[in-house]
Design an enzyme around this catalytic site. Sequence first.
Site, PDB file in Angstrom:
ATOM      1  N   SER A 266       0.845  -1.195   0.000  1.00  0.00           N
ATOM      2  CA  SER A 266       0.000   0.000   0.000  1.00  0.00           C
ATOM      3  C   SER A 266       0.876   1.239   0.000  1.00  0.00           C
ATOM      4  O   SER A 266       2.043   1.191   0.381  1.00  0.00           O
ATOM      5  CB  SER A 266      -0.908   0.029   1.233  1.00  0.00           C
ATOM      6  OG  SER A 266      -0.194   0.489   2.375  1.00  0.00           O
ATOM      7  N   ASP A 267       0.312   2.371  -0.404  1.00  0.00           N
ATOM      8  CA  ASP A 267       0.982   3.642  -0.181  1.00  0.00           C
ATOM      9  C   ASP A 267       0.771   4.013   1.290  1.00  0.00           C
ATOM     10  O   ASP A 267       0.018   3.362   2.018  1.00  0.00           O
ATOM     11  CB  ASP A 267       0.436   4.713  -1.112  1.00  0.00           C
ATOM     12  CG  ASP A 267       1.468   5.795  -1.427  1.00  0.00           C
ATOM     13  OD1 ASP A 267       2.360   6.022  -0.584  1.00  0.00           O
ATOM     14  OD2 ASP A 267       1.371   6.417  -2.496  1.00  0.00           O
ATOM     15  N   TRP A 268       1.426   5.075   1.724  1.00  0.00           N
ATOM     16  CA  TRP A 268       1.431   5.485   3.140  1.00  0.00           C
ATOM     17  C   TRP A 268      -0.006   5.644   3.654  1.00  0.00           C
ATOM     18  O   TRP A 268      -0.758   6.515   3.200  1.00  0.00           O
ATOM     19  CB  TRP A 268       2.193   6.791   3.287  1.00  0.00           C
ATOM     20  CG  TRP A 268       2.300   7.315   4.692  1.00  0.00           C
ATOM     21  CD1 TRP A 268       1.281   7.728   5.499  1.00  0.00           C
ATOM     22  CD2 TRP A 268       3.493   7.490   5.452  1.00  0.00           C
ATOM     23  NE1 TRP A 268       1.772   8.153   6.718  1.00  0.00           N
ATOM     24  CE2 TRP A 268       3.128   8.015   6.710  1.00  0.00           C
ATOM     25  CE3 TRP A 268       4.844   7.260   5.202  1.00  0.00           C
ATOM     26  CZ2 TRP A 268       4.052   8.322   7.711  1.00  0.00           C
ATOM     27  CZ3 TRP A 268       5.770   7.567   6.191  1.00  0.00           C
ATOM     28  CH2 TRP A 268       5.379   8.096   7.433  1.00  0.00           C
ATOM     29  N   GLY A 269      -0.387   4.798   4.608  1.00  0.00           N
ATOM     30  CA  GLY A 269      -1.679   4.929   5.283  1.00  0.00           C
ATOM     31  C   GLY A 269      -2.882   4.541   4.459  1.00  0.00           C
ATOM     32  O   GLY A 269      -4.028   4.717   4.912  1.00  0.00           O
ATOM     33  N   ALA A 270      -2.685   3.998   3.248  1.00  0.00           N
ATOM     34  CA  ALA A 270      -3.809   3.804   2.331  1.00  0.00           C
ATOM     35  C   ALA A 270      -4.782   2.726   2.783  1.00  0.00           C
ATOM     36  O   ALA A 270      -5.960   2.770   2.419  1.00  0.00           O
ATOM     37  CB  ALA A 270      -3.299   3.487   0.931  1.00  0.00           C
TER      38      ALA A 270
END
Length: 721
Positions: A266-270
């Site tokens: 995932s991207d940051w916090g996604a």
Amino acid sequence: MQDQTLHSLLKEMTLDEKVAQLMQLATPFFEGSNEQGEITGPMAEMGVTKDTVRNCGSVLGASGAKEVRAIQEAHLKSNRLGIPLLIMADIVHGFKTIFPVPLAIGCSWDLKLAERSAEIAAYEASVSGVHVTFAPMVDLVRDPRWGRVMESTGEDPYLNSEFARAFVRGFQGKDLTSDTNRVAACVKHFAAYGAAEGGRDYNTVDMSERQLREMYLPAYKAALDEGCEMVMTAFNTVEGIPASGNKRLMRELLRTEWGFDGILISDWGAVKELIPHGVAADEREAAAKAFAAGVDIEMMTVCYVNHLKELIVNNEVSEELLDEAVLRILALKKKLGLFENPHRGTDEHGEHEVIMSEPHRAVAKKLAAKSCVLLKNNNVLPLQSGKKVALIGPFAQSGDILGPWSWKGSREVAVQLYDGLKGRMTSDKLSVAKGCGVETGTHEELQEALDIAAHADVLVLALGEKSDMSGEAGSRSDIRLPEVQRELIAAIRRIGKPIVTVLFNGRPLDLRDVAEQSDAIIEAWFPGTEGGHAVADLLLGDVNPSGKLTMSFPHSVGQVPVYYNCFNTGRPQGAPDAQVRYVSQYLDVPNEALYPFGFGLSYTTFHFGEPVLSNPVLKAGESIKISVLVTNTGERQGEETVQLYVRDMAGDVVRPLKELKAFEKAVLAPGETKKIIFSIKEDQLRYYHSDLTFTSDPGTFTVFVGPDSVNVKEATFELVK
């Protein structure tokens, strides 16, 4: 370790240990980091425990051989099974030797130099302990309001695909196991992140599947075909479902249809962002949906760690899927040789020899010069020897020329434009003044600029955007230069001296005012560490500009998105039988871009002959040759990028007015002529039909050859099947 050994290791792991392999935490969480592994403040609020960190699978943002070695050693002492960490970081366009931003690299149209830049970035990152880079970013972009266009290579799926392959080759090399000077690549952002509505970051994306497959997916697929090890999910929705929870996109298309068996992160916090998106009620449901979609590693949220075990125990999630995800992570660690050598590539002594070395800086300088685009020149450039030059503007003596993703770059080390010129001109021929800041200015600054301008022969204005005005979260609705800089141009123009404008920025800008008041314009983008030297070489004529735009510049933000490979309408402007008013057009600006895709001037001139086809008929399984004579009609050597476009004149669905199919760079001496030969096959004419079959249509095709997407000469052929 052998594959069977990985399975044996998996059997030894507890459920908690397996789930923790799916977590990625930032550097400060870990013992041995410069922050000493203190889990305080926001970190404590995440609910992360020391046991979680002890079993964690990967680190985000660590670098520097000493720190990475300390983190890895501390981790191996505390991890029960001695499973090493993967060290990941954003090495987007250079580690400490910063190259031009990717959009600029695209404008070089130089695949070999792009590959070399990624190879150098990988080398510098690897000796500093990094194993994985979150690059290349291959999102197709059409809206310059979106700040992250600077991370892409432009608006064309074919060209983006070629650069995607080049970057992956550069980062990974041929064998990650034996070549410890390379890093694993992670292509991003899957999928269609570049189509965010309104050019607003993280915003909704909604398009037909045919459009998605034809325009937005090819570059990701090209990166994977080149062997890219990882994929990162996008922040946006795709068909109403956030990418990180999109099972159809990730499991069905990426895994099953394309056969990708690498790591999906995932991207940051996604993962947790599935909640505000409105498809998950809480972290537990977010974990279930992201994992079902196929996300292997959750970056910087704790939905998996807090809930995946419970979901498995309750038979809501299959432990078999968990084992598959863990095995993918372990397999990359094995491929990188981390079980045998957890400190792979890390070399404190090597850091001093490798990072920012002269050979690396030489490549950065060359690529920066080739990435700059000459947009206008009324015989002002190159600057004539002996002329007095006044260098004016907020970027005259600024190190903010690296761009927003130059994570480890140093503005103090970056070569400023004034320093680049100062080493080449005598003090009596070069004066400098700020004129104004990027967004604000004073009367005193303006007056100083006017004073030096009055005593100069040529005025070079160094203007642009601060780096944080583009990049992630850098969306802008007004893509003109800030007002204070426009006022500076107007004031300088009244002096009546020739003006050369050099632009430092991360996106195509609305340059109408600049174009009207400048005698020459160089788009330098954020050119990187050697930017000042590279731009000075261009201004003084030691290097002949050769860059070509890979993203269109609008006449006005009101045109956006404006791109070359658009569809025609039933009432196209300029049609022979069209009424003047009732056609698809603006009443106040042209339909076309101010500076189109593929455009870029030189200090010499080129003449293109008529394209000649080897056969007016193309049959399946065969090819036809398209040849064109290109002559340097100027007085100095130059490099031209010869571009080939094709249009399907009648398709099952509407086809673009032009599609780039090939290009070739030609270096020509004054008076020299070269024959450039392209080859077209039937498979290059295929596209997604209304039923999503990927095939071609028999019928008439037009080929266009020229120096850009507008100034072309054409011929036709028939496809017979």
